[in-house]
Design a protein around this motif. Structure first.
Motif: not given
Length: 212
Positions: A142, A162, A165, A167, A170, A173-174, A190, A192, A195
């Motif tokens: 972060r 992410t 990280l 939840d 995340k 970040v989102y 990514s 993910e 993501d």
């Protein structure tokens, strides 16, 4: 509103005799969130390093433009924010001391109000004076976002954003990615699913493994 653009033309990269990707073309001229995907080892990190001016390419061109003017290689770092697992933080300094040091290295003004806003957004405000060596891996991730965003860049490049990280991290970040995508260009490298669901367009590197 950002007036930044990124154009990649016929980009080809080798490591020794191993082809990483070939004849890669794309252009981002509008603000938004875009993805770079591919299997492990497909070249995602290599591509974002090229886009950020960290490493060179064997063939092709990467062109950054701001307000209609080309951005020189030596000035790219003033316009981009970069997050990756391999970025180094200084463990013996506090989080804020790290950011102050990075500001001096970049020769950019340290905007304390914006930095404190980002500390709060990334749930680190109460820990900004703690040494980085006391941070968990998620907290360090972060902090890298704060480093990338503190100078208000127009192009934000996120490599595995992410990783490490939980939840809560995340979700923070989102939220920031969505906010930044409204006014800047955000690239996410990514595999993910969550993501990539943020992205309006995705470049699949496995489509660029053959020489034409």
């Amino acid at each position: 509103m950002s007036k930044y653009s990124l154009e990649v033309t016929q980009l080809t990269k080798y490591f020794g005799r191993r082809l990483i990707f070939s004849n890669l073309n794309f252009k981002f001229i509008n603000n938004g969130i875009y993805g770079i995907s591919g299997p492990n080892g497909s070249g995602k990190s290599t591509l974002v390093k090229i886009l950020a001016g960290i490493i060179g390419t064997n063939k092709g061109r990467v062109q950054h433009s701001f307000n209609g003017n080309l951005v020189s290689e030596e000035n790219i770092h003033n316009h981009i924010g970069f997050v990756s697992p391999y970025l180094i933080l200084y463990e013996e300094f506090s989080a804020e001391e790290n950011l102050l040091m990075f500001s001096k290295i970049r020769d950019v003004e340290y905007n304390k109000q914006r930095v404190d806003h980002l500390f709060e957004k990334f749930l680190l405000l109460k820990r900004k004076d703690d040494l980085v060596k006391t941070y968990s891996s998620g907290m360090k991730q972060r902090l890298k976002f704060i480093f990338a965003l503190m100078h208000s860049p127009q192009l934000i490049i996120l490599d595995e954003p992410t990783s490490n990280l939980d939840d809560e991290g995340k979700n923070s970040v989102y939220e920031i990615i969505r906010e930044e995508g409204k006014k800047n260009i955000v690239l996410i490298a990514s595999n993910e699913k969550n993501d990539l669901e943020l992205c309006s367009e995705i470049i699949f590197l496995e489509n660029y493994k053959q020489l034409n």
